[in-house]
Design an enzyme around this catalytic site. Sequence first.
Site, PDB file in Angstrom:
ATOM      1  N   ASP A 190       3.474   4.751  64.892  1.00  0.00           N
ATOM      2  CA  ASP A 190       3.839   4.205  63.586  1.00  0.00           C
ATOM      3  C   ASP A 190       3.432   5.136  62.452  1.00  0.00           C
ATOM      4  O   ASP A 190       4.207   5.400  61.528  1.00  0.00           O
ATOM      5  CB  ASP A 190       3.175   2.840  63.382  1.00  0.00           C
ATOM      6  CG  ASP A 190       3.745   1.768  64.294  1.00  0.00           C
ATOM      7  OD1 ASP A 190       4.833   1.979  64.854  1.00  0.00           O
ATOM      8  OD2 ASP A 190       3.090   0.722  64.450  1.00  0.00           O
TER       9      ASP A 190
ATOM     10  N   SER B 128       9.357  -0.169  68.741  1.00  0.00           N
ATOM     11  CA  SER B 128       8.235   0.300  67.941  1.00  0.00           C
ATOM     12  C   SER B 128       8.533   1.650  67.304  1.00  0.00           C
ATOM     13  O   SER B 128       7.891   2.030  66.328  1.00  0.00           O
ATOM     14  CB  SER B 128       6.977   0.438  68.812  1.00  0.00           C
ATOM     15  OG  SER B 128       6.400  -0.810  69.055  1.00  0.00           O
TER      16      SER B 128
ATOM     17  N   ASP C 259      26.408  -7.554  65.974  1.00  0.00           N
ATOM     18  CA  ASP C 259      26.268  -8.125  67.309  1.00  0.00           C
ATOM     19  C   ASP C 259      24.796  -8.144  67.691  1.00  0.00           C
ATOM     20  O   ASP C 259      24.012  -7.340  67.205  1.00  0.00           O
ATOM     21  CB  ASP C 259      27.063  -7.312  68.344  1.00  0.00           C
ATOM     22  CG  ASP C 259      26.620  -5.859  68.379  1.00  0.00           C
ATOM     23  OD1 ASP C 259      25.555  -5.576  68.952  1.00  0.00           O
ATOM     24  OD2 ASP C 259      27.340  -5.019  67.814  1.00  0.00           O
TER      25      ASP C 259
ATOM     26  N   ASP D 216      28.338   1.822  62.646  1.00  0.00           N
ATOM     27  CA  ASP D 216      28.500   0.738  63.608  1.00  0.00           C
ATOM     28  C   ASP D 216      28.330   1.262  65.040  1.00  0.00           C
ATOM     29  O   ASP D 216      28.962   2.240  65.428  1.00  0.00           O
ATOM     30  CB  ASP D 216      29.878   0.113  63.441  1.00  0.00           C
ATOM     31  CG  ASP D 216      29.977  -1.270  64.065  1.00  0.00           C
ATOM     32  OD1 ASP D 216      28.943  -1.762  64.549  1.00  0.00           O
ATOM     33  OD2 ASP D 216      31.076  -1.838  64.061  1.00  0.00           O
ATOM     34  N   ILE D 217      27.474   0.592  65.813  1.00  0.00           N
ATOM     35  CA  ILE D 217      27.273   0.929  67.228  1.00  0.00           C
ATOM     36  C   ILE D 217      28.146   0.000  68.061  1.00  0.00           C
ATOM     37  O   ILE D 217      28.034  -1.223  67.957  1.00  0.00           O
ATOM     38  CB  ILE D 217      25.793   0.768  67.634  1.00  0.00           C
ATOM     39  CG1 ILE D 217      24.907   1.606  66.726  1.00  0.00           C
ATOM     40  CG2 ILE D 217      25.603   1.161  69.097  1.00  0.00           C
ATOM     41  CD1 ILE D 217      25.196   3.075  66.740  1.00  0.00           C
TER      42      ILE D 217
ATOM     43  N   GLY E 215      31.376  -4.417  64.341  1.00  0.00           N
ATOM     44  CA  GLY E 215      30.726  -5.370  63.445  1.00  0.00           C
ATOM     45  C   GLY E 215      29.347  -5.752  63.958  1.00  0.00           C
ATOM     46  O   GLY E 215      28.799  -5.122  64.868  1.00  0.00           O
TER      47      GLY E 215
ATOM     48  N   GLU F 101       0.541   2.815  69.878  1.00  0.00           N
ATOM     49  CA  GLU F 101       1.377   2.163  68.867  1.00  0.00           C
ATOM     50  C   GLU F 101       1.024   2.647  67.461  1.00  0.00           C
ATOM     51  O   GLU F 101       1.905   3.002  66.668  1.00  0.00           O
ATOM     52  CB  GLU F 101       1.209   0.642  68.947  1.00  0.00           C
ATOM     53  CG  GLU F 101       2.002  -0.121  67.912  1.00  0.00           C
ATOM     54  CD  GLU F 101       3.495   0.063  68.100  1.00  0.00           C
ATOM     55  OE1 GLU F 101       4.145   0.556  67.163  1.00  0.00           O
ATOM     56  OE2 GLU F 101       3.990  -0.275  69.187  1.00  0.00           O
TER      57      GLU F 101
END
Length: 592
Positions: free
Chosen positions: A300, A514, A577, A556-557, A575, A296
């Site tokens: 990062d 992550s 979601d 937008d996905i 929009g 992790e």
Amino acid sequence: MRSLSLLLVYLVVTLAEAASYKDGPFKVKESIVAPPRVWVEHAPAPSNHILELRIALPQPFSPLLEKHLLEVSDPSRKRYGDYLSKQETESFLSPHPHTIDSVSEWLASYGIHDDDLHSSAQGWVTVRVPVGLAEEMLGAKYHVYRHSETGEYIVRTTSYSLPEVLHDHVQFIQPTTMFARFRAFSSTLHWTTVPVNDASTSSTITGPAGNQVDASCNQTITPTCLRQLYHAVGYETSATNGNQIGITSYLGLYVNDHDLQQFFEAYVPAACGSNYTTVSINGGQNNQSIAAAGLEADLDSQYAFGLTYPTPRTLYTTAGSPPFDPDLHVPNNTNEPYSYWLEYMLSAENLPQTISTSYGDDEQTVPESYANRVCMGFAALGARGVSLTFSSGDYGVGDGDPNPETQLCFSNDGRNTTMFIPSFPASCPFVTTVGGTIYIPETAASFSGGGFSNYFPRPSYQDRAVSDYLSKLAPGTYEGLYNPDGRAYPDVSAQSDWFMVAYQGQFGYVGGTSASTPTFASIISMVNDARINAGKKGLGFLNPWLYSVGYAGLNDITTGHNPGCGTEGFNASIGWDPGESREAFHHLNKSS
């Protein structure tokens, strides 16, 4: 004479309260029906085992802090960007002086005096006491609990009490009823497999803003891919304009410098040899043994620091991990680490404008009082101009089981109600929560967490977007499985799988929210850099801006969903979601 009379009255009241601490009636402060089903009672806690109790004192002026936060974060307000100072936020977080006196007197009645207190900053008091004394002070019985899946052990109680006269002076005490594990949100690790998809046979793919993205990015994500996809190619950040970015590291997950430099050499050559600042909190370390490298932390650092180079970078490494070995009688059984991190950050004079965090747990494992207190700490950082990004989680609408079909989606309040499982801190309304996408063109990642909080009501800044989404759902969809009036998340999303990382000296793939979270934080950091260069303030708390005008810079996905709890989860749609929300900026310069 009048002042002397008032002093005598005060002394009489104080002495009466002190006498009632031990002799007066105790009243249950917090309790749970039972620990979460994965925690099994193992044995009574050893009476000499040392607990570090964190006592949260009420903050009566925190509603005013929330008011200020929204005023300085909303582009439609006159005060937009007029962030509060450290001193101003501290004044809103301060407990009442009588509260401090009352708690000090209660502790003194058990032989714990001011010199024994670790701190009282921002309304926290920390004391170290053996289990035997804690049980006497709290009218509680502590046990050792074992996690049935991981074998971890913690010391907790299912109920604790306080003298009635103290109830208004103590918000909560932990560790008591909290069974959260606070894990990293890296869901998948692949060292040899390459994904198979319908990548174009041409050398490039056209991105959402007409930008060209290497076709190889449909198989391997690198910093170059992310800059191409999110239209940041050629943007150079400053090392001297005051802009900064930070990442957090918990649970003994360390950034390995050799891995970082190996990654830079391969993917960000200009950053080779560059350093970052390490800040240790509560004894946090950054062990450089190759075996201690944290996947992790490596992920990062390599993406947040690589994408934003040469922006000054800070790693905040915070100790605090519940598990311990009951057979070795390890002396410490600390709390989760967020409260320690917040205490440090709120007392710091200089803060990064952007901070990324990729850790969390099921909301219901965190006592609501604790979640509210930590969330208000995040609000205070936002009021000071910090953009906080948190991962949405890697389990769709379900719990910590990565298999959507075997998740145990039940409430842990003793009623075993079937329900979707929201994540915390993702559910806090004062952070920006980042979901995940895959492939180009982008679609919702099936593991991306999303849903509705059972603790926090829907904030006003997202009311229109969420109401529009709910109005489009077929009547009865998932009725009773989620709280339609709760804070909805994620707020945004970004690429989240097949990220190339250097880990323990070799390269491999990692995926999860992550990955998307430091990616989105890096884009925000670049926007902050551009704003500062233009003589503006950083964006601060992002959500009021994102839901009002900032969404115009997002793509937008509309395909994909986030399954869990034996369901398909929420679908991505036009929009906002909870299946995906919108993704990261499609044009950096137009979004600043």
